[in-house]
Design a protein around this motif. Sequence first.
Motif, PDB file in Angstrom:
ATOM      1  N   LEU A 198       4.026   4.365   1.705  1.00 40.68           N
ATOM      2  CA  LEU A 198       3.344   4.705   0.463  1.00 40.68           C
ATOM      3  C   LEU A 198       1.921   4.164   0.444  1.00 40.68           C
ATOM      4  O   LEU A 198       0.979   4.872   0.057  1.00 40.68           O
ATOM      5  CB  LEU A 198       4.131   4.163  -0.725  1.00 40.68           C
ATOM      6  CG  LEU A 198       3.529   4.433  -2.109  1.00 40.68           C
ATOM      7  CD1 LEU A 198       3.424   5.926  -2.384  1.00 40.68           C
ATOM      8  CD2 LEU A 198       4.352   3.747  -3.202  1.00 40.68           C
ATOM      9  N   ASN A 199       1.743   2.930   0.866  1.00 36.63           N
ATOM     10  CA  ASN A 199       0.406   2.338   0.877  1.00 36.63           C
ATOM     11  C   ASN A 199      -0.541   3.097   1.797  1.00 36.63           C
ATOM     12  O   ASN A 199      -1.718   3.296   1.470  1.00 36.63           O
ATOM     13  CB  ASN A 199       0.480   0.868   1.292  1.00 36.63           C
ATOM     14  CG  ASN A 199       1.126  -0.013   0.239  1.00 36.63           C
ATOM     15  OD1 ASN A 199       1.249   0.378  -0.925  1.00 36.63           O
ATOM     16  ND2 ASN A 199       1.562  -1.200   0.625  1.00 36.63           N
ATOM     17  N   GLU A 201      -1.488   6.355   0.051  1.00 33.81           N
ATOM     18  CA  GLU A 201      -2.439   6.152  -1.044  1.00 33.81           C
ATOM     19  C   GLU A 201      -3.842   5.871  -0.510  1.00 33.81           C
ATOM     20  O   GLU A 201      -4.844   6.228  -1.158  1.00 33.81           O
ATOM     21  CB  GLU A 201      -1.959   5.000  -1.928  1.00 33.81           C
ATOM     22  CG  GLU A 201      -0.723   5.353  -2.745  1.00 33.81           C
ATOM     23  CD  GLU A 201      -0.308   4.257  -3.700  1.00 33.81           C
ATOM     24  OE1 GLU A 201       0.225   4.582  -4.782  1.00 33.81           O
ATOM     25  OE2 GLU A 201      -0.513   3.068  -3.383  1.00 33.81           O
ATOM     26  N   ARG A 229       2.961  -0.287 -10.807  1.00 33.90           N
ATOM     27  CA  ARG A 229       1.757   0.421 -10.323  1.00 33.90           C
ATOM     28  C   ARG A 229       1.838   1.907 -10.636  1.00 33.90           C
ATOM     29  O   ARG A 229       2.919   2.459 -10.840  1.00 33.90           O
ATOM     30  CB  ARG A 229       1.595   0.213  -8.813  1.00 33.90           C
ATOM     31  CG  ARG A 229       2.809   0.635  -8.021  1.00 33.90           C
ATOM     32  CD  ARG A 229       2.822   0.049  -6.614  1.00 33.90           C
ATOM     33  NE  ARG A 229       1.873   0.686  -5.727  1.00 33.90           N
ATOM     34  CZ  ARG A 229       1.717   0.366  -4.435  1.00 33.90           C
ATOM     35  NH1 ARG A 229       2.425  -0.633  -3.922  1.00 33.90           N
ATOM     36  NH2 ARG A 229       0.862   0.983  -3.676  1.00 33.90           N
ATOM     37  N   VAL A 241       1.454   5.689  -9.453  1.00 37.55           N
ATOM     38  CA  VAL A 241       1.592   6.434  -8.205  1.00 37.55           C
ATOM     39  C   VAL A 241       1.187   7.881  -8.454  1.00 37.55           C
ATOM     40  O   VAL A 241       1.723   8.530  -9.353  1.00 37.55           O
ATOM     41  CB  VAL A 241       3.044   6.372  -7.674  1.00 37.55           C
ATOM     42  CG1 VAL A 241       3.180   7.190  -6.401  1.00 37.55           C
ATOM     43  CG2 VAL A 241       3.457   4.930  -7.430  1.00 37.55           C
ATOM     44  N   LYS A 242       0.243   8.372  -7.664  1.00 36.85           N
ATOM     45  CA  LYS A 242      -0.250   9.741  -7.833  1.00 36.85           C
ATOM     46  C   LYS A 242       0.043  10.569  -6.581  1.00 36.85           C
ATOM     47  O   LYS A 242       0.078  10.040  -5.475  1.00 36.85           O
ATOM     48  CB  LYS A 242      -1.756   9.738  -8.096  1.00 36.85           C
ATOM     49  CG  LYS A 242      -2.165   9.049  -9.393  1.00 36.85           C
ATOM     50  CD  LYS A 242      -3.678   9.108  -9.571  1.00 36.85           C
ATOM     51  CE  LYS A 242      -4.102   8.435 -10.871  1.00 36.85           C
ATOM     52  NZ  LYS A 242      -5.576   8.466 -11.057  1.00 36.85           N
ATOM     53  N   ASN A 243       0.229  11.856  -6.804  1.00 33.23           N
ATOM     54  CA  ASN A 243       0.448  12.821  -5.719  1.00 33.23           C
ATOM     55  C   ASN A 243       1.724  12.558  -4.930  1.00 33.23           C
ATOM     56  O   ASN A 243       1.848  12.971  -3.776  1.00 33.23           O
ATOM     57  CB  ASN A 243      -0.749  12.852  -4.749  1.00 33.23           C
ATOM     58  CG  ASN A 243      -2.070  13.111  -5.449  1.00 33.23           C
ATOM     59  OD1 ASN A 243      -2.933  12.239  -5.504  1.00 33.23           O
ATOM     60  ND2 ASN A 243      -2.208  14.300  -5.999  1.00 33.23           N
TER      61      ASN A 243
END
Length: 360
Positions: A206-207, A210, A236, A238-240
Amino acid sequence: MLDKIYTGYPRFKLKDELGIPKEKIITFPWIQAPYMKRGVLGLDKFEWLNKEWSHLGAQTFDKYVANKIHNKGVLIALSSNGLNAGKKMQALGGKYICDRGSSHIIYQNEILNEEYKRWGFQWEGIDKRIIDKEQQEYEQADYITIPSDFVMNSFIEKGVKKSKLVKIPYGARLDRFKKIGEPEKNKFRVLWVGGVSLRKGFMYALNAFEAFKHRNKEFVVIGAMTSEIKSILGTRQVKNVIFKGNVPNAQLLEYYSYSDVFLLTSLEEGLAMVQGEAMACGCPIIATPNTGSQDLISNGKEGFIVPIRDERAILDCFQKLMDNPGLRAEMSEIAINKVQFLGGWDTYGTNFKALIDKFA
């Protein structure tokens, strides 16, 4: 070749196991089936109960099978489930194969303990009784079958002789998984299929996603999410990222075919079969060695092999695929050819038969 198949699953769960004569399947569901439903019953939150239940299930099932063995033969038992039955078979002059689908249980316990600490969580650890039993099985078994070089190395590191280990890589359902299309142009879709957990290294994936700069990127995540990941994501935005939860297996070929890359960043497992599925659909892979990827792909050909916990390396792979659109198409074709060459589950069966034939 099989005389009988003993399972703790209830019979209705086996309806999709095509090709296995039903009369060969003997179920012992009295502990495993309720254990599988403990979440529905609201009992999964009690860690002590989960441990006791799991241990009781493995012990009871093992002893049940042992009581059913009366003739010399070859017993193949999943690790933690076969010590008593294996001894019984050996006492009759037969052979006992312990099949381990993940890394050595001590290695597994250590790396997960380390990973949980990195993220501020307490790892409850594998039940010591299960660890002790598995180590006895490793010692007792005539052979230990494992699916990848990664698993083999974890056993050798923990003192198991290489001569006792037989590597038989898993296959992919080539009859079910095939390429049915291409990813959308002007979009970069990353696909995740598997548990959304610390063990799978999801946060590194994920990081990296992003940090990836793309005006139309998408991360499709298929699989059940653990409480630890839910806790982290709760802090946090989280987008997309699209969390799909569990998806029927038959629908996965669409996701594989229409994604630019398949990502799996596990800290430990055996040989993640989803990698073969992705390859069969022409989806290149980014994976750590700890997924068993080195038994499926060559770095830079069918995909990329990156170190565990290395977000930068994952990001670099994304960038290479974005900067060179032809690379994805080339990897897609190579991946399909490679997985077909490996032969799917028929090759697995042939290799296992070769081991059993040694005892004939």
